[in-house]
Design a protein around this motif. Structure first.
Motif, mmCIF file in Angstrom:
data_model
loop_
_atom_site.group_PDB
_atom_site.id
_atom_site.type_symbol
_atom_site.label_atom_id
_atom_site.label_comp_id
_atom_site.label_asym_id
_atom_site.label_seq_id
_atom_site.Cartn_x
_atom_site.Cartn_y
_atom_site.Cartn_z
ATOM 1 N N GLN A 178 6.249 17.555 -9.964
ATOM 2 C CA GLN A 178 7.541 17.103 -10.111
ATOM 3 C C GLN A 178 8.698 18.114 -9.505
ATOM 4 N N GLN A 179 8.475 19.185 -9.563
ATOM 5 C CA GLN A 179 9.489 20.243 -9.086
ATOM 6 C C GLN A 179 9.495 20.294 -7.568
ATOM 7 N N GLU A 180 8.094 20.121 -7.091
ATOM 8 C CA GLU A 180 7.942 20.077 -5.699
ATOM 9 C C GLU A 180 8.882 18.973 -5.060
ATOM 10 N N TRP A 181 8.685 17.832 -5.764
ATOM 11 C CA TRP A 181 9.343 16.562 -5.241
ATOM 12 C C TRP A 181 10.874 16.751 -5.464
ATOM 13 N N ILE A 182 11.447 17.446 -6.667
ATOM 14 C CA ILE A 182 12.714 17.494 -6.746
ATOM 15 C C ILE A 182 13.388 18.274 -5.504
ATOM 16 N N ASP A 183 12.746 19.440 -5.496
ATOM 17 C CA ASP A 183 13.360 20.368 -4.355
ATOM 18 C C ASP A 183 13.395 19.581 -2.766
ATOM 19 N N ARG A 184 12.362 18.974 -2.745
ATOM 20 C CA ARG A 184 12.385 18.155 -1.417
ATOM 21 C C ARG A 184 13.292 17.327 -1.495
ATOM 22 N N SER A 185 13.484 16.292 -2.493
ATOM 23 C CA SER A 185 14.307 14.933 -2.126
ATOM 24 C C SER A 185 15.692 15.312 -2.553
ATOM 25 N N LYS A 186 16.141 16.412 -3.334
ATOM 26 C CA LYS A 186 17.626 16.575 -3.734
ATOM 27 C C LYS A 186 18.591 16.587 -2.495
ATOM 28 N N PRO A 187 18.110 17.271 -1.478
ATOM 29 C CA PRO A 187 19.190 17.035 -0.412
ATOM 30 C C PRO A 187 19.419 15.762 0.167
ATOM 31 N N VAL A 188 18.472 14.846 0.168
ATOM 32 C CA VAL A 188 18.560 13.529 0.468
ATOM 33 C C VAL A 188 19.357 12.718 -0.368
ATOM 34 N N LEU A 189 19.060 12.948 -1.803
ATOM 35 C CA LEU A 189 19.575 12.160 -2.782
ATOM 36 C C LEU A 189 20.979 12.413 -3.289
ATOM 37 N N THR A 190 21.296 13.768 -3.024
ATOM 38 C CA THR A 190 22.727 14.392 -3.300
ATOM 39 C C THR A 190 23.872 13.648 -2.190
ATOM 40 N N GLN A 191 23.361 13.496 -1.134
ATOM 41 C CA GLN A 191 23.944 12.836 -0.004
ATOM 42 C C GLN A 191 24.312 11.503 -0.287
ATOM 43 N N SER A 192 23.564 10.755 -0.875
ATOM 44 C CA SER A 192 23.505 9.001 -1.352
ATOM 45 C C SER A 192 24.094 8.966 -2.312
ATOM 46 N N LYS A 193 25.169 7.848 -2.243
ATOM 47 C CA LYS A 193 25.798 7.664 -3.684
ATOM 48 C C LYS A 193 25.616 6.184 -4.138
ATOM 49 N N SER A 232 30.450 6.112 -8.123
ATOM 50 C CA SER A 232 31.128 7.206 -7.911
ATOM 51 C C SER A 232 30.055 8.473 -8.323
ATOM 52 N N SER A 233 28.716 8.353 -8.357
ATOM 53 C CA SER A 233 27.980 9.328 -8.670
ATOM 54 C C SER A 233 26.765 9.351 -7.452
ATOM 55 N N ASP A 234 26.438 10.612 -7.224
ATOM 56 C CA ASP A 234 25.286 10.818 -6.296
ATOM 57 C C ASP A 234 24.038 10.529 -7.105
ATOM 58 N N CYS A 235 23.047 10.070 -6.191
ATOM 59 C CA CYS A 235 21.504 9.536 -6.605
ATOM 60 C C CYS A 235 21.006 10.513 -7.424
ATOM 61 N N PHE A 236 21.261 11.714 -7.126
ATOM 62 C CA PHE A 236 20.299 12.795 -7.744
ATOM 63 C C PHE A 236 20.852 13.220 -9.027
ATOM 64 N N LEU A 293 21.754 10.882 -10.996
ATOM 65 C CA LEU A 293 21.245 9.381 -11.912
ATOM 66 C C LEU A 293 19.899 9.972 -12.784
ATOM 67 N N LEU A 294 19.073 11.103 -12.021
ATOM 68 C CA LEU A 294 17.817 11.382 -12.508
ATOM 69 C C LEU A 294 18.019 12.206 -13.562
ATOM 70 N N ARG A 295 19.254 12.769 -14.089
ATOM 71 C CA ARG A 295 19.399 13.681 -15.298
ATOM 72 C C ARG A 295 18.466 14.776 -15.251
ATOM 73 N N TYR A 296 17.962 15.223 -14.244
ATOM 74 C CA TYR A 296 17.218 16.266 -14.194
ATOM 75 C C TYR A 296 17.945 17.797 -14.512
ATOM 76 N N GLY A 297 17.190 18.231 -15.561
ATOM 77 C CA GLY A 297 17.636 19.471 -15.862
ATOM 78 C C GLY A 297 19.007 19.555 -16.797
ATOM 79 N N GLN A 298 19.478 18.276 -17.165
ATOM 80 C CA GLN A 298 20.357 17.966 -18.205
ATOM 81 C C GLN A 298 19.903 17.798 -19.662
#
Length: 311
Positions: free
Chosen positions: A280-295, A298-302, A304-309
């Motif tokens: 999962q960590q490998e997928w998180i690291d790879r997808s985070k740049p794309v998901l943070t740029q997608s809205k 009012s929130s970015d898509c990353f 929504l995953l509540r990862y690390g929260q």
């Protein structure tokens, strides 16, 4: 005949052109009729009149057929476009609902994260992972089992059934326009989520049977029983990791698609989200740049995953 590809309109255009050509020929023949009348050549006049009538009638018929076909298929295409637009709006509405309902469910994965990522990001035993979730023994194993039993009580894996987008798409025009790789990955993730939730129910049952009626601390202290409990724990961790990987990828993909609006049907699969990852960590690291740029709202898509929260 595939009218959407333009072949039908070529046929209609051909019919109208041939019909117009026949009418032009009939006008030319009519001029010859006029000359025959002037020259008082009765036999040729009747023959030319016959040809003129044949050409003009065929021309009118072909033009009529062509115009009728054009009107029919123009109306059909308009209706199909209206239906497509309506279905596209419905799919977007359902996609938004899936995201809104799926986000709280995915948030509960934080409880699995606390167990799986203890001592470092979880990597399955088959990949040589050795964090605390895998290596726990003795008293540490007992504590781990207690946490797993708390997660069983707090997280209802049946709620993950909401992460099912294919049922909103499979009977619509939209599914025929989706990138095949993207559609395959959507269905595969749904199947993996269903598999993981089913297996977790069975894994928990096996864990309870392995523990028996004894307190957890006493059960793990017995060598034979402790090893059996350890095997059941590893099975739970494997299926929980599969569930969280697929669920987060599913929600991230759905949010990314929704952020593109109506244009999502023309999107190719993006490797940052779709490519398989070892963890999962490998997928998180790879997808985070794309998901943070997608809205999404009012929130970015990353987010929504509540990862690390904290859940």
């Amino acid at each position: 005949m595939d009218f959407s590809a333009g072949h039908g309109y070529l046929l209609i255009g051909g019919l109208i052109l041939v019909g117009a050509g026949l009418l032009i020929i009939s006008l030319i023949v009519n001029l010859r009729v006029a000359h025959s009348v002037r020259d008082d050549v009765r036999h040729r006049e009747k023959l030319l009149e016959y040809y003129r009538n044949i050409f003009s009638q065929l021309g009118v018929i072909l033009i009529g057929i062509g115009v009728s076909l054009f009107i029919f298929f123009f109306q059909q295409n308009y209706q199909d476009q209206r239906r497509r637009e309506t279905e596209l709006q419905q799919v977007l509405a359902k996609l938004a609902a899936r995201i809104a309902r799926g986000a709280p469910v995915v948030e509960t994965l934080g409880e699995f994260d606390e167990v799986l990522d203890a001592g470092g990001a979880y990597v399955g035993p088959e990949h040589g992972g050795n964090n605390a979730a895998i290596s726990a023994e003795g008293a540490e194993l007992g504590k781990q089992v207690e946490k797993i039993l708390l997660v069983e009580r707090d997280v209802d894996v049946r709620d993950f059934d909401i992460l099912n987008l294919s049922r909103d798409l499979e009977a619509t025009f939209v599914v025929n326009e989706l990138d095949p790789t993207l559609w395959f990955d959507i269905v595969r993730d749904e199947n993996d989520i269903k598999y993981a939730t089913t297996q977790l129910g069975l894994d928990y049952k096996d864990l309870h049977e392995a523990i028996g009626d004894e307190p957890v601390e006493a059960a793990v202290a017995k060598p034979d029983k402790g090893q059996k409990i350890k095997r059941e724990v590893l099975d739970i961790l494997y299926d929980a990791d599969l569930l969280r990987q697929r669920s987060r990828r599913f929600l991230g993909r759905a949010c990314w698609l929704f952020s593109k609006g109506r244009g999502f049907v023309a999107l190719p699969a993006t490797e940052a989200i779709e490519a398989d990852a070892k963890s999962q960590q490998e997928w998180i690291d790879r997808s985070k740049p794309v998901l943070t740029q997608s809205k999404s709202g009012s929130s970015d898509c990353f987010k929504l995953l509540r990862y690390g929260q904290a859940s």
